[in-house]
Design a protein around this motif. Structure first.
Motif, PDB file in Angstrom:
ATOM      1  N   THR A  58       0.818  -1.204   0.000  1.00  0.00           N
ATOM      2  CA  THR A  58       0.000   0.000   0.000  1.00  0.00           C
ATOM      3  C   THR A  58       0.858   1.262   0.000  1.00  0.00           C
ATOM      4  OG1 THR A  58      -1.757   1.177   1.206  1.00  0.00           O
ATOM      5  CG2 THR A  58      -0.133  -0.004   2.531  1.00  0.00           C
ATOM      6  N   GLU A  59       0.259   2.346  -0.451  1.00  0.00           N
ATOM      7  CA  GLU A  59       0.874   3.671  -0.355  1.00  0.00           C
ATOM      8  C   GLU A  59       0.375   4.393   0.893  1.00  0.00           C
ATOM      9  OE1 GLU A  59      -0.172   5.611  -3.999  1.00  0.00           O
ATOM     10  OE2 GLU A  59       1.287   4.481  -5.160  1.00  0.00           O
ATOM     11  N   GLY A  60      -0.660   3.854   1.530  1.00  0.00           N
ATOM     12  CA  GLY A  60      -1.284   4.513   2.669  1.00  0.00           C
ATOM     13  C   GLY A  60      -0.951   3.870   3.993  1.00  0.00           C
ATOM     14  N   GLN A  61      -1.713   4.270   5.001  1.00  0.00           N
ATOM     15  CA  GLN A  61      -1.545   3.723   6.338  1.00  0.00           C
ATOM     16  C   GLN A  61      -2.681   2.758   6.631  1.00  0.00           C
ATOM     17  OE1 GLN A  61      -1.679   7.364   8.598  1.00  0.00           O
ATOM     18  NE2 GLN A  61      -3.842   7.124   9.064  1.00  0.00           N
ATOM     19  N   ASP A  62      -2.498   1.946   7.644  1.00  0.00           N
ATOM     20  CA  ASP A  62      -3.538   1.023   8.082  1.00  0.00           C
ATOM     21  C   ASP A  62      -3.431   0.914   9.598  1.00  0.00           C
ATOM     22  OD1 ASP A  62      -5.294  -1.102   8.624  1.00  0.00           O
ATOM     23  OD2 ASP A  62      -4.790  -2.120   6.761  1.00  0.00           O
ATOM     24  N   GLN A  63      -4.428   1.426  10.306  1.00  0.00           N
ATOM     25  CA  GLN A  63      -4.369   1.478  11.766  1.00  0.00           C
ATOM     26  C   GLN A  63      -4.796   0.187  12.445  1.00  0.00           C
ATOM     27  OE1 GLN A  63      -6.738   4.937  11.885  1.00  0.00           O
ATOM     28  NE2 GLN A  63      -8.600   3.865  12.506  1.00  0.00           N
ATOM     29  N   THR A  81       6.761 -11.198   8.503  1.00  0.00           N
ATOM     30  CA  THR A  81       8.079 -11.744   8.786  1.00  0.00           C
ATOM     31  C   THR A  81       9.166 -11.042   7.977  1.00  0.00           C
ATOM     32  OG1 THR A  81       7.029 -13.849   9.233  1.00  0.00           O
ATOM     33  CG2 THR A  81       9.373 -13.918   8.865  1.00  0.00           C
ATOM     34  N   SER A  82       8.778 -10.366   6.880  1.00  0.00           N
ATOM     35  CA  SER A  82       9.719  -9.565   6.095  1.00  0.00           C
ATOM     36  C   SER A  82       8.966  -8.379   5.511  1.00  0.00           C
ATOM     37  CB  SER A  82      10.404 -10.405   5.007  1.00  0.00           C
ATOM     38  OG  SER A  82       9.475 -11.104   4.224  1.00  0.00           O
ATOM     39  N   LEU A  83       9.699  -7.299   5.204  1.00  0.00           N
ATOM     40  CA  LEU A  83       9.090  -6.025   4.802  1.00  0.00           C
ATOM     41  C   LEU A  83       9.884  -5.354   3.693  1.00  0.00           C
ATOM     42  CD1 LEU A  83       8.825  -4.495   8.396  1.00  0.00           C
ATOM     43  CD2 LEU A  83       6.979  -5.665   7.178  1.00  0.00           C
ATOM     44  N   ILE A  84       9.185  -4.501   2.932  1.00  0.00           N
ATOM     45  CA  ILE A  84       9.839  -3.647   1.925  1.00  0.00           C
ATOM     46  C   ILE A  84       9.321  -2.225   2.079  1.00  0.00           C
ATOM     47  CG2 ILE A  84       9.997  -3.086  -0.542  1.00  0.00           C
ATOM     48  CD1 ILE A  84       9.937  -6.049  -1.154  1.00  0.00           C
ATOM     49  N   ASN A  85      10.211  -1.240   2.011  1.00  0.00           N
ATOM     50  CA  ASN A  85       9.843   0.171   1.918  1.00  0.00           C
ATOM     51  C   ASN A  85      10.376   0.674   0.583  1.00  0.00           C
ATOM     52  OD1 ASN A  85       9.554   2.932   1.981  1.00  0.00           O
ATOM     53  ND2 ASN A  85      10.565   3.232   3.942  1.00  0.00           N
ATOM     54  N   LYS A  86       9.477   0.830  -0.392  1.00  0.00           N
ATOM     55  CA  LYS A  86       9.868   1.388  -1.686  1.00  0.00           C
ATOM     56  C   LYS A  86       9.237   2.764  -1.860  1.00  0.00           C
ATOM     57  CE  LYS A  86      10.800   0.085  -6.444  1.00  0.00           C
ATOM     58  NZ  LYS A  86      10.641  -0.940  -7.469  1.00  0.00           N
ATOM     59  N   GLY A  87       9.186   3.486  -0.739  1.00  0.00           N
ATOM     60  CA  GLY A  87       8.659   4.839  -0.775  1.00  0.00           C
ATOM     61  C   GLY A  87       9.501   5.730  -1.670  1.00  0.00           C
ATOM     62  N   THR A  88       8.879   6.772  -2.167  1.00  0.00           N
ATOM     63  CA  THR A  88       9.588   7.696  -3.059  1.00  0.00           C
ATOM     64  C   THR A  88       9.756   9.079  -2.436  1.00  0.00           C
ATOM     65  OG1 THR A  88       7.491   8.233  -4.130  1.00  0.00           O
ATOM     66  CG2 THR A  88       8.841   6.519  -5.153  1.00  0.00           C
ATOM     67  N   SER A  89       9.158   9.300  -1.262  1.00  0.00           N
ATOM     68  CA  SER A  89       9.190  10.626  -0.647  1.00  0.00           C
ATOM     69  C   SER A  89      10.305  10.784   0.374  1.00  0.00           C
ATOM     70  CB  SER A  89       7.852  10.892   0.046  1.00  0.00           C
ATOM     71  OG  SER A  89       7.702  10.006   1.144  1.00  0.00           O
ATOM     72  N   GLY A  90      10.933   9.688   0.776  1.00  0.00           N
ATOM     73  CA  GLY A  90      11.931   9.732   1.835  1.00  0.00           C
ATOM     74  C   GLY A  90      11.338   9.449   3.206  1.00  0.00           C
ATOM     75  N   MET A  91      10.032   9.207   3.274  1.00  0.00           N
ATOM     76  CA  MET A  91       9.377   8.921   4.546  1.00  0.00           C
ATOM     77  C   MET A  91       9.725   7.520   5.043  1.00  0.00           C
ATOM     78  SD  MET A  91       5.630  10.586   3.855  1.00  0.00           S
ATOM     79  CE  MET A  91       5.114  10.750   5.545  1.00  0.00           C
ATOM     80  N   ARG A  92       9.575   7.345   6.344  1.00  0.00           N
ATOM     81  CA  ARG A  92       9.768   6.047   6.984  1.00  0.00           C
ATOM     82  C   ARG A  92       8.408   5.374   7.142  1.00  0.00           C
ATOM     83  NH1 ARG A  92      13.871   7.462  11.911  1.00  0.00           N
ATOM     84  NH2 ARG A  92      15.372   8.561  10.626  1.00  0.00           N
ATOM     85  N   VAL A  93       8.417   4.059   7.238  1.00  0.00           N
ATOM     86  CA  VAL A  93       7.211   3.334   7.598  1.00  0.00           C
ATOM     87  C   VAL A  93       7.337   3.015   9.080  1.00  0.00           C
ATOM     88  CG1 VAL A  93       5.790   1.299   7.211  1.00  0.00           C
ATOM     89  CG2 VAL A  93       7.021   2.330   5.293  1.00  0.00           C
ATOM     90  N   GLN A  94       6.413   3.565   9.875  1.00  0.00           N
ATOM     91  CA  GLN A  94       6.412   3.302  11.310  1.00  0.00           C
ATOM     92  C   GLN A  94       5.463   2.137  11.566  1.00  0.00           C
ATOM     93  OE1 GLN A  94       5.007   6.461  13.917  1.00  0.00           O
ATOM     94  NE2 GLN A  94       6.573   5.922  15.414  1.00  0.00           N
ATOM     95  N   TRP A 140       3.036   6.131   7.583  1.00  0.00           N
ATOM     96  CA  TRP A 140       4.219   6.795   7.029  1.00  0.00           C
ATOM     97  C   TRP A 140       4.506   8.029   7.876  1.00  0.00           C
ATOM     98  CZ3 TRP A 140       6.758   4.845   2.727  1.00  0.00           C
ATOM     99  CH2 TRP A 140       6.083   3.863   1.997  1.00  0.00           C
ATOM    100  N   ILE A 141       5.787   8.258   8.212  1.00  0.00           N
ATOM    101  CA  ILE A 141       6.179   9.450   8.963  1.00  0.00           C
ATOM    102  C   ILE A 141       7.472  10.023   8.375  1.00  0.00           C
ATOM    103  CG2 ILE A 141       5.084   8.689  11.103  1.00  0.00           C
ATOM    104  CD1 ILE A 141       7.931   8.002  12.148  1.00  0.00           C
ATOM    105  N   TRP A 142       7.701  11.297   8.630  1.00  0.00           N
ATOM    106  CA  TRP A 142       8.917  11.954   8.141  1.00  0.00           C
ATOM    107  C   TRP A 142      10.098  11.705   9.059  1.00  0.00           C
ATOM    108  CZ3 TRP A 142       9.703  13.377   3.447  1.00  0.00           C
ATOM    109  CH2 TRP A 142       8.627  13.754   2.656  1.00  0.00           C
ATOM    110  N   SER A 143       9.891  11.819  10.353  1.00  0.00           N
ATOM    111  CA  SER A 143      11.010  11.653  11.286  1.00  0.00           C
ATOM    112  C   SER A 143      10.467  11.277  12.655  1.00  0.00           C
ATOM    113  CB  SER A 143      11.812  12.951  11.387  1.00  0.00           C
ATOM    114  OG  SER A 143      10.987  13.984  11.905  1.00  0.00           O
ATOM    115  N   GLY A 144      11.378  11.031  13.574  1.00  0.00           N
ATOM    116  CA  GLY A 144      10.996  10.729  14.932  1.00  0.00           C
ATOM    117  C   GLY A 144      10.516   9.297  15.100  1.00  0.00           C
ATOM    118  N   CYS A 145      11.433   8.434  15.386  1.00  0.00           N
ATOM    119  CA  CYS A 145      11.090   7.044  15.616  1.00  0.00           C
ATOM    120  C   CYS A 145      12.005   6.520  16.702  1.00  0.00           C
ATOM    121  CB  CYS A 145      11.251   6.234  14.328  1.00  0.00           C
ATOM    122  SG  CYS A 145      10.434   4.639  14.415  1.00  0.00           S
ATOM    123  N   GLY A 146      11.439   5.911  17.719  1.00  0.00           N
ATOM    124  CA  GLY A 146      12.230   5.449  18.845  1.00  0.00           C
ATOM    125  C   GLY A 146      13.183   4.325  18.517  1.00  0.00           C
ATOM    126  N   ALA A 147      12.896   3.564  17.460  1.00  0.00           N
ATOM    127  CA  ALA A 147      13.748   2.448  17.060  1.00  0.00           C
ATOM    128  C   ALA A 147      13.681   2.317  15.542  1.00  0.00           C
ATOM    129  CB  ALA A 147      13.276   1.154  17.710  1.00  0.00           C
TER     130      ALA A 147
END
Length: 151
Positions: A58-63, A81-94, A140-147
């Motif tokens: 997905t390109e969106g979030q899911d709560q 068990t495994s993940l991919i982040n192919k974002g194009t904006s530079g955002m992180r997936v939290q 998706w978030i820009w910054s600020g992640c505890g881990a």
């Protein structure tokens, strides 16, 4: 005589190339292949190591990965068990261990630079709970992640 020496040198180099493989040429991993196949701008989660069985992308979030809305539904919760982040904006997936739109509780992030995690073993949320098979929501978030997940 020069032709014989040049031919011998060429054959010697060719033989050496056949014996010693090039170090830069490595076989693509299953997650490399999944990353290349995934559309730009997407996050994907898999129910197997090495990006095996796709849970969703997905390109969106899911709560709440366990409800009946969003890309991730029902039995998808606590299965990644495994993940991919192919974002194009530079955002992180939290990624969260819990659900809800307050986005509280144990979390960790997959940065765009990390690209993918072929296994979530030995990766932990901020609460100390292992990430493997424990993700219940994401955004998706820009910054600020505890881990941050790190292969």
């Amino acid at each position: 005589m020069r032709k014989i020496l040049a031919t011998a040198a060429t054959l010697g180099l060719a033989a050496l190339g056949a014996i010693v493989p090039a170090t830069g040429a490595q076989a693509a991993t299953p997650c490399d292949n999944a990353y290349n196949a995934l559309a730009p701008g997407k996050f994907a989660a898999y129910n197997a190591t090495n990006c095996g069985t796709l849970l969703g992308s997905t390109e969106g979030q899911d709560q709440d990965w366990g409800n009946s809305t969003g890309v991730f539904q029902g039995s998808d919760t606590n299965q990644a068990t495994s993940l991919i982040n192919k974002g194009t904006s530079g955002m992180r997936v939290q990624l969260f261990n819990g659900t809800g739109d307050d986005w509280a509780g144990g979390h960790t992030c997959l940065t765009q630079g990390e690209k993918y995690m072929s296994s979530l073993d030995n990766q932990y949320f901020t609460t100390g709970i292992e990430v493997n098979n424990q993700i219940s929501s994401h955004r998706w978030i820009w910054s600020g992640c505890g881990a941050v997940l790190d292969s």
